[in-house]
Design an enzyme around this catalytic site. Structure first.
Site, PDB file in Angstrom:
ATOM      1  N   GLY A 250      45.002  33.791  39.473  1.00 62.80           N
ATOM      2  CA  GLY A 250      44.465  33.622  40.943  1.00 62.80           C
ATOM      3  C   GLY A 250      45.750  33.911  42.212  1.00 62.80           C
ATOM      4  O   GLY A 250      45.227  33.406  43.306  1.00 62.80           O
ATOM      5  N   ASP A 267      36.605  36.411  35.710  1.00 59.90           N
ATOM      6  CA  ASP A 267      38.249  36.589  34.728  1.00 59.90           C
ATOM      7  C   ASP A 267      36.506  36.576  33.573  1.00 59.90           C
ATOM      8  O   ASP A 267      36.110  35.286  33.122  1.00 59.90           O
ATOM      9  CB  ASP A 267      38.742  35.505  35.124  1.00 59.90           C
ATOM     10  N   ASP A 309      41.558  43.841  39.222  1.00 62.35           N
ATOM     11  CA  ASP A 309      43.297  43.779  38.529  1.00 62.35           C
ATOM     12  C   ASP A 309      43.423  44.086  36.772  1.00 62.35           C
ATOM     13  O   ASP A 309      43.900  43.072  36.508  1.00 62.35           O
ATOM     14  CB  ASP A 309      44.088  42.486  39.525  1.00 62.35           C
ATOM     15  N   CYS A 362      49.378  46.410  36.762  1.00 65.91           N
ATOM     16  CA  CYS A 362      50.897  46.023  36.354  1.00 65.91           C
ATOM     17  C   CYS A 362      51.757  47.264  35.494  1.00 65.91           C
ATOM     18  O   CYS A 362      53.234  46.735  35.457  1.00 65.91           O
ATOM     19  CB  CYS A 362      51.506  44.592  36.731  1.00 65.91           C
TER      20      CYS A 362
END
Ligand SMILES: C[S@@+](CC[C@H](N)C(=O)[O-])C[C@H]1O[C@@H](n2cnc3c(N)ncnc32)[C@H](O)[C@@H]1O
Length: 447
Positions: A250, A267, A309, A362
Site C-alpha cells: 500500500g 490486490d 505496479d 521494480c
C-alpha cells in the site's frame, strides 16, 4: 543460552531456509524471530548477519573453500550456514573474533548433524579471522556474488560498465527512505535525515522503525525514494478516481490517498489486502479495497487513472531483498512478463478516455519494462506515451529513457538538499546513496 547466541542461531536458520529450501528472506525471518522470541536489537543483529551472507555468499564461499582440503556437503545441515554466518561477522561486520568464533562453535555443538564438526568450525573461522581480511580485496565481489545469468542480462540491457555499477550498488546496504504525509523538512529535522529532491526523507539505515517518532501516530511510512516516484508522476490527482491494481502493502495507495485521490486498492492476495488495510489505518487514510485478480477484475466503470505496479523479478531491489540473488532464475523473467502483459491489457480497459495508465515495475529487465510497454503500445494504438520530463518530481535527466520513461538504477542518487546530511563526514554520507531500480511509463488514453 549465552548472550548473542539466539540471534546468531536465528540468522543461521534464516540463511538455511533461503539457501537450502528456497524460502523468502522475509518469510523465514518472521518465522525464526518468532520461534526464538527475538526482540529489538537481537532482531536487527540476526537480520544484518543473514542479509550479509545472502549478499556476500560468493566471496564468503571462495574464502572458506580455499581453506578446505576437501569440499563440505553444503546443502545438508546447518554446518555451512554456520560457517557462512561466522565468516560474514568476521569479514564484513567487524565483530570481535572471540564472539563470532565462539558462538559459531556453540551453534555447531547444539546441532545434531553439525556437532561432530565443531573443531573444524573453530579451526576454519580462526583462519578466516587471521587471514581472511587480507584475502578479501583480491576477490571480485561483483563477479562472485551476483549470479552469472543476472550479470549477463544486465550487460545485455545496459552494457558492461553500467552492469558492473548496478552489481556493485546492489551489494550495498540501502538507506532508510520514508514518505511523509506533510512537512518533509520538519520530519527530516526530527528524525536526523535529509529531504531528497524527489520529496522523500532519507535516513541512514538502523534502528527500530516502530520506535521512531511519528511512526505510531501515522505521520509517515517506509518507501524507497524510487518507489515513491511512480505515484508522483501521475500528477495532480486531487478529486480524481484512481484504481491501484497491485496495491499491497500500500505504499503507492497511501501516496495517492494523501494527495487527495479517491482510491480503489486491489490486490490478488486477501492477506496482503489485510496488511494494506492495517497500514492505511495506522496512517489515518482510507481507500476502498478489493481482493481480486487484476487480470480478471471487470467493474462496470472506468477510472481517471490506473496505477499498475506489477509483480516482477524485483531485481531493482536487491539492496533491500538480497535473497533475490539466490532465489530468482532467468526463467522467471519470461513467466512474469506474460503475467504483466495480461495485467496491462486488462488495466487498459479500466482507463477512461483522456485518463492515465501508469505502468511500473521494480525489475531492471527491459523485458518487464521498456519492451513490455513497447509491445503493449503495438497492441493498443489508443494509448500514447506522455513523456516524463527531467525536473518533474525531482527526476534527474539521467534517470530517463530517450522516450521519456523513468528508469532508475541502484547507483543513482537523488540530490540531497543542503543541510544536515551534506555536512556529514564522507563515511556517513556514503550511507545515504543509491535508490531502487524502477521503471515507469506514463500512458494516456486518447479515445
Ligand atoms: C510490486 S507489489 C506491489 C507493491 C505496492 N504497489 C506498493 O507500492 O506497496 C505487487 C503486488 O501484486 C500483487 N499481485 C500479483 N498478482 C496479481 C494479480 N493477478 N492481481 C492483482 N494483484 C496481484 C501481489 O500480491 C503484490 O502485492
Amino acid at each position: 543460552m549465552p548472550p548473542g547466541l539466539a540471534a546468531r542461531e536465528a540468522a543461521v536458520r534464516v540463511i538455511a531456509a533461503v539457501l537450502n529450501e528456497g524460502r523468502s528472506f522475509e518469510a523465514a525471518a518472521a518465522k525464526q524471530f518468532e520461534d526464538y522470541g527475538l526482540e529489538g536489537r537481537d532482531r536487527g543483529l540476526a537480520r544484518l548477519i543473514a542479509a550479509t551472507v545472502l549478499r556476500r555468499q560468493g566471496e564468503l564461499e571462495a574464502i572458506l573453500d580455499s581453506y578446505l582440503q576437501k569440499p563440505l556437503q553444503k546443502q545438508k545441515s546447518l554446518l555451512w550456514p554456520i560457517l557462512l554466518a561466522g565468516a560474514a561477522q568476521l569479514l564484513f561486520l567487524q565483530m570481535p573474533p572471540h564472539a563470532a568464533v565462539g558462538l559459531a562453535v556453540d551453534q555447531a555443538r547444539r546441532d545434531r548433524q553439525a556437532a561432530h564438526f565443531n573443531k573444524l568450525v573453530n579451526a576454519l573461522l580462526r583462519r578466516v579471522s587471521r587471514e581472511g581480511a587480507e584475502a578479501l580485496p583480491a576477490l571480485d565481489g561483483v563477479a562472485l556474488n551476483i549470479p552469472q545469468w543476472l550479470m549477463t542480462r544486465w550487460r545485455e540491457n545496459y552494457g558492461a560498465d553500467t552492469a558492473r555499477k548496478i552489481g556493485a550498488a546492489s551489494l550495498a546496504e540501502a538507506p532508510l527512505d520514508i514518505s511523509v504525509k506533510s512537512d518533509p523538512q520538519a520530519w527530516a529535522e526530527k528524525l536526523g535525515g535529509t529531504v531528497l529532491a524527489t520529496g522523500s526523507v532519507r535516513l541512514a539505515a538502523g534502528g527500530r522503525i516502530e520506535d521512531m517518532p511519528g511512526f505510531s501516530e501515522g505521520a509517515w511510512w517506509v518507501q524507497d525514494a524510487a518507489a515513491a516516484l511512480p505515484a508522483k508522476l501521475m500528477g495532480d490527482v486531487r478529486g480524481k478516481s484512481i484504481v491501484d491494481l497491485c496495491a499491497a502493502p500500500g505504499g503507492k495507495t497511501a501516496q495517492l490517498v494523501s494527495a487527495g485521490a479517491e482510491v480503489t486498492a486491489l490486490d490478488l492476495s486477501p492477506q496482503r489486502i489485510e496488511r494494506l488495510q492495517q497500514n492505511l489505518a495506522r496512517l489515518g487514510l482510507s481507500a476502498e479495497t478489493v481482493a481480486a485478480d487484476a487480470g480478471e477484475w471487470a467493474p462496470e466503470r472506468t477510472f481517471d487513472g490506473v496505477l499498475l505496479d506489477v509483480p516482477c523479478t524485483a531485481t531493482g531491489t536487491i539492496r533491500r531483498h538480497p535473497d533475490i540473488l539466490r532465489l530468482k532464475r532467468l526463467e522467471d523473467i519470461a513467466a512474469l512478463a506474460e503475467i504483466q502483459s495480461r495485467l496491462l491489457d486488462q488495466a487498459a480497459k479500466l482507463v477512461a478516455p483522456g485518463g492515465m495508465l501508469l505502468y511500473c515495475t521494480c525489475s531492471l529487465d527491459a523485458e518487464e519494462g521498456e519492451r513490455q510497454v513497447a509491445r503493449f503500445r503495438e497492441r493498443n494504438a489508443q494509448f500514447r506515451l506522455a513523456p516524463i520530463k527531467a525536473g518533474e518530481s525531482g527526476v534527474a535527466a539521467e534517470w530517463l529513457t530517450a522516450r521519456g520513461e523513468l528508469r532508475t538504477l541502484p547507483f543513482h542518487t537523488p540530490s540531497l538538499t543542503p543541510g544536515h546530511a551534506t555536512e556529514l563526514p564522507t563515511g556517513e554520507q556514503d550511507k545515504l546513496v543509491g535508490m531502487d531500480g524502477f521503471y515507469a511509463a506514463r500512458l494516456v488514453r486518447q479515445s
